[in-house]
Design an enzyme around this catalytic site. Structure first.
Site, PDB file in Angstrom:
ATOM      1  N   GLU A   1       0.843  -1.196   0.000  1.00  0.00           N
ATOM      2  CA  GLU A   1       0.000   0.000   0.000  1.00  0.00           C
ATOM      3  C   GLU A   1       0.878   1.245   0.000  1.00  0.00           C
ATOM      4  OE1 GLU A   1      -3.034  -0.117   3.042  1.00  0.00           O
ATOM      5  OE2 GLU A   1      -3.914  -1.928   2.219  1.00  0.00           O
TER       6      GLU A   1
ATOM      7  N   HIS B   1      -9.158   9.731   2.881  1.00  0.00           N
ATOM      8  CA  HIS B   1      -8.711   8.664   1.971  1.00  0.00           C
ATOM      9  C   HIS B   1      -8.911   9.161   0.545  1.00  0.00           C
ATOM     10  CE1 HIS B   1      -8.155   4.824   0.046  1.00  0.00           C
ATOM     11  NE2 HIS B   1      -7.853   4.261   1.198  1.00  0.00           N
TER      12      HIS B   1
ATOM     13  N   ARG C   1      -1.080   9.347   1.642  1.00  0.00           N
ATOM     14  CA  ARG C   1      -2.487   9.664   1.358  1.00  0.00           C
ATOM     15  C   ARG C   1      -2.794  11.144   1.217  1.00  0.00           C
ATOM     16  NH1 ARG C   1      -5.660   5.219   4.961  1.00  0.00           N
ATOM     17  NH2 ARG C   1      -4.981   3.574   3.558  1.00  0.00           N
TER      18      ARG C   1
ATOM     19  N   HIS D   1     -11.759   9.734   6.577  1.00  0.00           N
ATOM     20  CA  HIS D   1     -11.489   8.307   6.771  1.00  0.00           C
ATOM     21  C   HIS D   1     -10.988   7.944   8.163  1.00  0.00           C
ATOM     22  CE1 HIS D   1     -10.503   4.277   5.433  1.00  0.00           C
ATOM     23  NE2 HIS D   1      -9.226   4.424   5.759  1.00  0.00           N
TER      24      HIS D   1
ATOM     25  N   ARG E   1      -1.374   8.931   9.190  1.00  0.00           N
ATOM     26  CA  ARG E   1      -1.185   7.489   9.441  1.00  0.00           C
ATOM     27  C   ARG E   1      -0.744   6.755   8.171  1.00  0.00           C
ATOM     28  NH1 ARG E   1      -4.783   3.030   8.736  1.00  0.00           N
ATOM     29  NH2 ARG E   1      -6.270   4.574   7.984  1.00  0.00           N
TER      30      ARG E   1
HETATM   31  P1  FAD Z   1     -14.367   0.659  15.690  1.00  0.00           P
HETATM   32  O1  FAD Z   1     -14.094  -0.560  14.944  1.00  0.00           O
HETATM   33  O2  FAD Z   1     -15.016   1.763  14.937  1.00  0.00           O
HETATM   34  O3  FAD Z   1     -15.282   0.301  16.932  1.00  0.00           O
HETATM   35  C1  FAD Z   1     -15.829   1.318  17.748  1.00  0.00           C
HETATM   36  C2  FAD Z   1     -16.942   0.722  18.573  1.00  0.00           C
HETATM   37  O4  FAD Z   1     -17.381   1.631  19.572  1.00  0.00           O
HETATM   38  C3  FAD Z   1     -18.184   0.380  17.780  1.00  0.00           C
HETATM   39  O5  FAD Z   1     -18.627  -0.856  18.244  1.00  0.00           O
HETATM   40  C4  FAD Z   1     -19.162   1.483  18.153  1.00  0.00           C
HETATM   41  O6  FAD Z   1     -20.500   1.108  18.018  1.00  0.00           O
HETATM   42  C5  FAD Z   1     -18.800   1.671  19.604  1.00  0.00           C
HETATM   43  N1  FAD Z   1     -19.187   2.950  20.197  1.00  0.00           N
HETATM   44  C6  FAD Z   1     -18.898   4.201  19.756  1.00  0.00           C
HETATM   45  N2  FAD Z   1     -19.392   5.112  20.613  1.00  0.00           N
HETATM   46  C7  FAD Z   1     -19.993   4.439  21.625  1.00  0.00           C
HETATM   47  C8  FAD Z   1     -20.691   4.819  22.796  1.00  0.00           C
HETATM   48  N3  FAD Z   1     -20.892   6.109  23.126  1.00  0.00           N
HETATM   49  N4  FAD Z   1     -21.188   3.850  23.604  1.00  0.00           N
HETATM   50  C9  FAD Z   1     -21.041   2.544  23.296  1.00  0.00           C
HETATM   51  N5  FAD Z   1     -20.389   2.125  22.179  1.00  0.00           N
HETATM   52  C10 FAD Z   1     -19.868   3.058  21.367  1.00  0.00           C
HETATM   53  N6  FAD Z   1      -7.287   0.252   8.983  1.00  0.00           N
HETATM   54  C11 FAD Z   1      -6.305  -0.616   8.687  1.00  0.00           C
HETATM   55  O7  FAD Z   1      -5.345  -0.756   9.461  1.00  0.00           O
HETATM   56  N7  FAD Z   1      -6.370  -1.362   7.554  1.00  0.00           N
HETATM   57  C12 FAD Z   1      -7.393  -1.263   6.663  1.00  0.00           C
HETATM   58  O8  FAD Z   1      -7.429  -1.963   5.665  1.00  0.00           O
HETATM   59  C13 FAD Z   1      -8.429  -0.334   6.945  1.00  0.00           C
HETATM   60  N8  FAD Z   1      -9.459  -0.183   6.079  1.00  0.00           N
HETATM   61  C14 FAD Z   1     -10.486   0.632   6.435  1.00  0.00           C
HETATM   62  C15 FAD Z   1     -11.598   0.725   5.593  1.00  0.00           C
HETATM   63  C16 FAD Z   1     -12.683   1.485   5.965  1.00  0.00           C
HETATM   64  C17 FAD Z   1     -13.879   1.578   5.052  1.00  0.00           C
HETATM   65  C18 FAD Z   1     -12.661   2.189   7.193  1.00  0.00           C
HETATM   66  C19 FAD Z   1     -13.840   3.016   7.610  1.00  0.00           C
HETATM   67  C20 FAD Z   1     -11.556   2.133   8.017  1.00  0.00           C
HETATM   68  C21 FAD Z   1     -10.456   1.358   7.640  1.00  0.00           C
HETATM   69  N9  FAD Z   1      -9.336   1.273   8.459  1.00  0.00           N
HETATM   70  C22 FAD Z   1      -8.341   0.391   8.143  1.00  0.00           C
HETATM   71  C23 FAD Z   1      -9.298   1.921   9.756  1.00  0.00           C
HETATM   72  C24 FAD Z   1      -9.664   0.873  10.822  1.00  0.00           C
HETATM   73  O9  FAD Z   1     -10.688   0.049  10.333  1.00  0.00           O
HETATM   74  C25 FAD Z   1     -10.135   1.516  12.103  1.00  0.00           C
HETATM   75  O10 FAD Z   1      -9.244   2.508  12.511  1.00  0.00           O
HETATM   76  C26 FAD Z   1     -10.234   0.467  13.207  1.00  0.00           C
HETATM   77  O11 FAD Z   1     -11.089  -0.560  12.774  1.00  0.00           O
HETATM   78  C27 FAD Z   1     -10.757   1.110  14.469  1.00  0.00           C
HETATM   79  O12 FAD Z   1     -11.057   0.111  15.392  1.00  0.00           O
HETATM   80  P2  FAD Z   1     -11.687   0.522  16.771  1.00  0.00           P
HETATM   81  O13 FAD Z   1     -11.987  -0.737  17.491  1.00  0.00           O
HETATM   82  O14 FAD Z   1     -10.859   1.552  17.400  1.00  0.00           O
HETATM   83  O15 FAD Z   1     -13.062   1.253  16.360  1.00  0.00           O
HETATM   84  C1  SIN Z   2      -7.498   0.812   2.409  1.00  0.00           C
HETATM   85  O1  SIN Z   2      -7.743  -0.372   2.221  1.00  0.00           O
HETATM   86  O2  SIN Z   2      -7.167   1.601   1.537  1.00  0.00           O
HETATM   87  C2  SIN Z   2      -7.634   1.342   3.792  1.00  0.00           C
HETATM   88  C3  SIN Z   2      -6.425   1.028   4.524  1.00  0.00           C
HETATM   89  C4  SIN Z   2      -6.303   1.882   5.748  1.00  0.00           C
HETATM   90  O3  SIN Z   2      -7.081   2.794   5.976  1.00  0.00           O
HETATM   91  O4  SIN Z   2      -5.357   1.632   6.491  1.00  0.00           O
END
Ligand code: FAD
Ligand code: SIN
Length: 517
Positions: A113, A229, A275, A336, A371
């Site tokens: 990437e 993104h 990015r 993103h 990032r």
């Molecule tokens: P999340 O997975 O968003 O989980 C947050 C949780 O908190 C959810 O369950 C939500 O409902 C809950 N929540 C929020 N507020 C409250 C509240 N007040 N009370 C109770 N629950 C609450 N990163 C990579 O490293 N590689 C990738 O390929 C990649 N691709 C991506 C593609 C997309 C489309 C997106 C959107 C992001 C991508 N990212 C990627 C970024 C990565 O997915 C996220 O940064 C990561 O998943 C965040 O994980 P998290 O557990 O911190 O948050």
């Molecule tokens: C992507 O697949 O382009 C998202 C990867 C990331 O946000 O780290």
């Protein structure tokens, strides 16, 4: 009476929350509060994969080098060293837990990437990495003794004498508010893409954890750095669906409306540049072209390879009438990833005793001003392990959280004067943020946004339901982002100021916002 006292209360059920829960259950009772279904989160949508230095010729040192370069001079070096050296072990835990990473000839397949000097991205189901991770962790949690309360929105952190005591939560099912007590609370609430008109993030990404933490007295850092993104689907009537950077890693090219691949004009790494550079190049091209369109093109690669490597993207685009094996795909940047968040040390600790943060809500400075792709899933794993160790007293004594060079600013009031203040609502907020605090910023637009957000913050009605709480949280986050972006009078990483286009050594410091007493 249902149990209300737990050793660990975790808010959020994405990768950060579930992984922390699975590690913590060995050491005490665990409650996970989550505001939607267990799998309503950013994690489920992750496509490209998870970065770790496990390939031949790769090393944590090379991974660090790339992370630091993308972070544009603002990464916390210690956090980067922890991330990249402990990354391979964290990923191997995921493999042991059953995440089915893709393989080729018996070896884990590694993709490439933007801004990575080596192929080092593990993926699952081609471009369905997040879905596989979330499904695997959620099923392990369901089989375990961890209690999960779905549709339970955390609305307040209870702090007494500088230490966490519990969490107030609102059940969307019953409409009742309850109190859960505990000495270890983990914010794992994810990001804040819903603050912007166009985003790759799902509806739950409203920045609640940063707002809860800030209101409770936690320090909040780097809020001016929000990553856009470069390539989200840009079609009338279609959602801003992500088109993974891994496509460019496999050879897809960004083209203008005459078919010319233009990224060579902007950066030596061309389509694999960081990015922020690719996003601004697209915006520039859109401005220059007659059609206002830019395309991502993978149609020159073998169709079978494209379909098997990117099955989710292939199906989604086909559903909107674009066959990516034959046609270029119209794209535009979308909000993103939040680099800023609740300030933590490299053991996940905030400045409030017993309050930890993990994942996208947290800010250790590991991502600096921008990032590196696929470092965020890894970040959640590595730092969850350390926060659980720390909760067990296995970390060194906590040092002062602020660095000498940090700029600590109490979030004061902006004058309540403003030429025109739109009526407050989620749509008005998203428009304001997209226009004034988006990909490209200017002091005048930021000041206008800060003033409007300040007025909204003073007038937003008391929240009684989930939508009300989320709106309140988003207004506060918008205010924090606009203030930090206004203060930082330079351009760096994801933060671009038209009125201060240069990077300045004077600004090699973090902005830390604290609640005004
Ligand atoms: P999340 O997975 O968003 O989980 C947050 C949780 O908190 C959810 O369950 C939500 O409902 C809950 N929540 C929020 N507020 C409250 C509240 N007040 N009370 C109770 N629950 C609450 N990163 C990579 O490293 N590689 C990738 O390929 C990649 N691709 C991506 C593609 C997309 C489309 C997106 C959107 C992001 C991508 N990212 C990627 C970024 C990565 O997915 C996220 O940064 C990561 O998943 C965040 O994980 P998290 O557990 O911190 O948050
Ligand atoms: C992507 O697949 O382009 C998202 C990867 C990331 O946000 O780290």
């Amino acid at each position: 009476m249902p149990k209300t006292d737990y050793d660990y209360i975790i808010i959020g059920s994405g990768i950060a929350g579930l992984n922390t829960g699975l590690l913590a259950r060995e050491h005490g009772s665990v409650l996970v509060l989550t505001k939607g279904r267990i799998d309503d989160c950013n994690t489920r949508y992750a496509q490209g994969g998870i970065a770790a230095a496990i390939g031949p010729g790769d090393s944590p040192a090379l991974h660090s080098q790339d992370t630091l370069a993308a972070g544009a001079g603002l990464c916390n070096r210690e956090a980067v060293q922890v991330l990249t050296s402990q990354g391979p072990q964290s990923v191997s835990n995921l493999i042991q837990w059953g995440v089915p990473f893709d393989t080729s000839s018996g070896q884990i397949s590694l993709g490439r990437e933007g801004a990575h000097s080596m192929p080092r991205i593990l993926h699952a189901g081609g471009d369905a990495t997040g879905q596989h991770i979330e499904m695997t962790l959620a099923s392990l949690v369901r089989e375990s003794n961890v209690t999960v309360l779905e549709y339970s929105l955390a609305t307040r952190l209870l702090v007494e004498g500088g230490a966490i005591r519990g969490v107030e939560a609102l059940s969307s099912d019953s409409g009742q508010t309850g109190i859960f007590t505990g000495r270890t609370v983990v914010l794992a609430t994810g990001g804040a893409g819903q603050l912007f008109r166009y985003t790759t993030n799902p509806e739950v990404a409203t920045g609640d954890g940063v707002a809860l933490g800030f209101e409770a007295g936690a320090r909040v850092m780097d809020m001016e750095f929000y990553q856009f993104h470069p390539t989200a689907l840009w079609l009338e009537g279609a959602p801003t669906f992500l088109l993974s950077e891994a496509m460019r890693g496999e050879g897809a090219l960004l083209r203008d409306d005459t078919g010319r691949a233009f990224m060579v004009d902007y950066h030596p790494l061309a389509d694999l540049a960081p990015r922020d550079i690719v996003s601004r190049a697209i915006a520039d091209q859109v401005g220059q072209s007659a059609s206002g369109r830019v395309y991502l093109d993978i149609s020159h690669l073998p169709a079978d390879m494209v379909k098997s490597r990117f099955p989710t993207i292939y199906r989604a685009c086909l559903g909107y009438g674009v066959d990516i094996t034959r046609q270029p795909i119209p794209v535009a940047p979308a909000a993103h990833y939040m680099m800023g968040g609740v300030k933590i040390d490299t053991w996940g600790r905030t400045n409030i005793q017993g309050l930890y943060a993990c994942g996208e809500v947290a800010c250790s400075g590991v991502h600096g001003a921008n990032r590196l792709a696929s470092n965020s899933l890894l970040d959640t794993l590595v730092f969850a392990q350390r926060l659980v160790a720390s909760s067990l007293g296995r970390a060194p004594e906590q040092e002062e959280l602020d660095n000498d060079r940090d700029m600590v600013v109490p979030l004061g009031s902006r004058p309540m004067v403003c030429a025109s203040v739109p009526a407050l609502g989620a749509e008005a907020l998203r428009d304001l943020m997209w226009r004034n605090v988006g990909l490209s910023r200017h002091g005048s637009g930021l000041l206008q946004a800060a003033r409007v957000l300040n007025i909204w913050l003073r007038t937003v009605p008391r929240a009684t339901d989930r939508a009300g709480h989320e709106l309140r949280n988003m207004v506060l986050l918008g205010r924090l982002m606009a203030e930090a972006a206004l203060l930082r009078q330079e351009s760096r990483g994801a933060h671009f100021r038209e009125d201060f286009p240069q990077t300045s050594t004077e600004w090699e410091k973090h902005i830390v916002l604290v609640k005004e007493e």
